[in-house]
Structures are given as structure tokens and as C-alpha cells.
Design a protein around this motif. Structure first.
Motif, short mmCIF file in Angstrom:
data_model
loop_
_atom_site.label_atom_id
_atom_site.label_comp_id
_atom_site.label_asym_id
_atom_site.label_seq_id
_atom_site.Cartn_x
_atom_site.Cartn_y
_atom_site.Cartn_z
N GLN A 43 -36.07 57.97 21.45
CA GLN A 43 -37.58 56.49 21.68
C GLN A 43 -38.18 57.69 22.14
O GLN A 43 -39.53 56.88 21.63
N ALA A 44 -38.74 58.07 22.70
CA ALA A 44 -39.59 59.31 23.53
C ALA A 44 -40.07 59.73 21.82
O ALA A 44 -41.62 59.48 21.21
N GLU A 45 -39.10 60.19 21.37
CA GLU A 45 -40.14 61.23 19.58
C GLU A 45 -40.46 60.24 19.04
O GLU A 45 -41.38 60.31 18.32
N GLY A 46 -39.87 59.12 19.09
CA GLY A 46 -40.39 58.06 17.87
C GLY A 46 -41.86 57.02 18.60
O GLY A 46 -42.18 57.13 17.28
N LYS A 47 -41.68 56.87 19.87
CA LYS A 47 -43.01 56.19 20.57
C LYS A 47 -44.07 57.14 19.98
O LYS A 47 -44.96 57.11 18.54
N ALA A 48 -43.41 58.50 19.88
CA ALA A 48 -44.83 59.78 19.74
C ALA A 48 -45.16 60.11 18.38
O ALA A 48 -46.64 59.94 17.75
N LYS A 49 -44.12 60.08 17.43
CA LYS A 49 -44.32 60.03 15.66
C LYS A 49 -45.15 59.00 15.06
O LYS A 49 -46.24 58.97 14.63
N GLU A 50 -44.57 57.60 16.02
CA GLU A 50 -45.55 56.57 15.90
C GLU A 50 -46.85 56.65 15.62
O GLU A 50 -47.29 56.07 14.48
N ALA A 51 -47.00 56.69 17.06
CA ALA A 51 -48.16 57.09 17.73
C ALA A 51 -49.20 58.01 16.63
O ALA A 51 -50.73 57.52 16.43
N VAL A 52 -49.02 58.84 16.44
CA VAL A 52 -49.98 60.08 15.55
C VAL A 52 -50.32 59.32 14.45
O VAL A 52 -50.90 59.70 13.45
N GLY A 53 -48.66 59.26 13.38
CA GLY A 53 -49.18 58.86 12.30
C GLY A 53 -50.15 57.63 12.06
O GLY A 53 -51.00 57.02 10.93
N SER A 54 -49.78 56.40 12.72
CA SER A 54 -51.12 55.32 13.15
C SER A 54 -52.35 56.07 13.82
O SER A 54 -53.60 55.34 12.74
N ALA A 55 -52.41 57.16 14.22
CA ALA A 55 -54.23 57.76 14.77
C ALA A 55 -54.24 58.79 13.54
O ALA A 55 -55.77 58.37 12.95
N GLY B 151 -53.65 57.86 9.97
CA GLY B 151 -52.99 56.69 9.53
C GLY B 151 -52.38 57.56 7.79
O GLY B 151 -52.72 57.15 6.75
N ASN B 152 -51.57 58.36 8.86
CA ASN B 152 -49.91 58.18 8.04
C ASN B 152 -49.31 57.18 7.80
O ASN B 152 -48.57 57.40 9.01
N ASP B 153 -49.19 56.37 6.94
CA ASP B 153 -48.08 55.22 7.38
C ASP B 153 -46.36 55.56 6.94
O ASP B 153 -45.42 54.82 7.57
N ARG B 154 -46.44 56.77 6.63
CA ARG B 154 -44.77 57.32 6.04
C ARG B 154 -44.35 58.03 7.37
O ARG B 154 -43.44 57.56 7.71
N MET B 155 -45.19 58.27 8.03
CA MET B 155 -44.94 58.83 9.91
C MET B 155 -44.91 57.71 10.65
O MET B 155 -44.19 58.23 11.51
N ALA B 156 -46.11 57.00 10.68
CA ALA B 156 -45.76 55.81 11.70
C ALA B 156 -43.62 55.36 11.32
O ALA B 156 -43.45 54.91 12.31
N ALA B 157 -43.99 54.95 9.54
CA ALA B 157 -42.85 54.35 9.83
C ALA B 157 -41.15 55.26 10.39
O ALA B 157 -40.70 54.15 11.15
#
Length: 57
Positions: free
Chosen positions: A13-25, A27-33
Motif C-alpha cells: 500500500q505504501a509503495e503504491g501510494k508513493a509511486k502513484e504520487a511521484v508518477g502524478s507529480a 506527469g508519468n501516467d504509466r508510473m501513476a497507474a
């Protein structure tokens, strides 16, 4: 809930949340997904373990 499975769920959960936040920040849609998918996997694992606890398995 076994301690190992509980920890694994929280980690996912924590890794996913962090990866999603970084991807969004950045602009990497794939990383956010991918982050959202990891977070969902952790959520599902946690729910499964809670259900097992509720039914005494």
C-alpha cells in the motif's frame, strides 16, 4: 492476520501510494497507474487477511 502478510500488505500500500504520487507529480501516467495497481493489490491483500481473521482461519 499473520504478521508477515499484514506487513506485506502495508508495504504494498505504501509503495503504491508513493509511486502513484511521484508518477502524478512528474506527469508519468504509466508510473501513476502502476502505483495505483500496487496500492490496490495491498488493499486486497489486507482485506483478505481481515476476512480470514474474522472467520478464524
Amino acid at each position: 492476520m499473520t504478521a508477515g502478510e499484514k506487513a506485506k500488505a502495508k508495504t504494498e500500500q505504501a509503495e503504491g501510494k508513493a509511486k502513484e504520487a511521484v508518477g502524478s507529480a512528474i506527469g508519468n501516467d504509466r508510473m501513476a497507474a502502476e502505483g495505483q495497481a500496487e496500492k490496490s493489490t495491498g488493499d486486497a491483500r489486507g482485506a483478505k487477511e481481515k476476512a480470514k481473521d474474522a472467520f478464524g482461519h
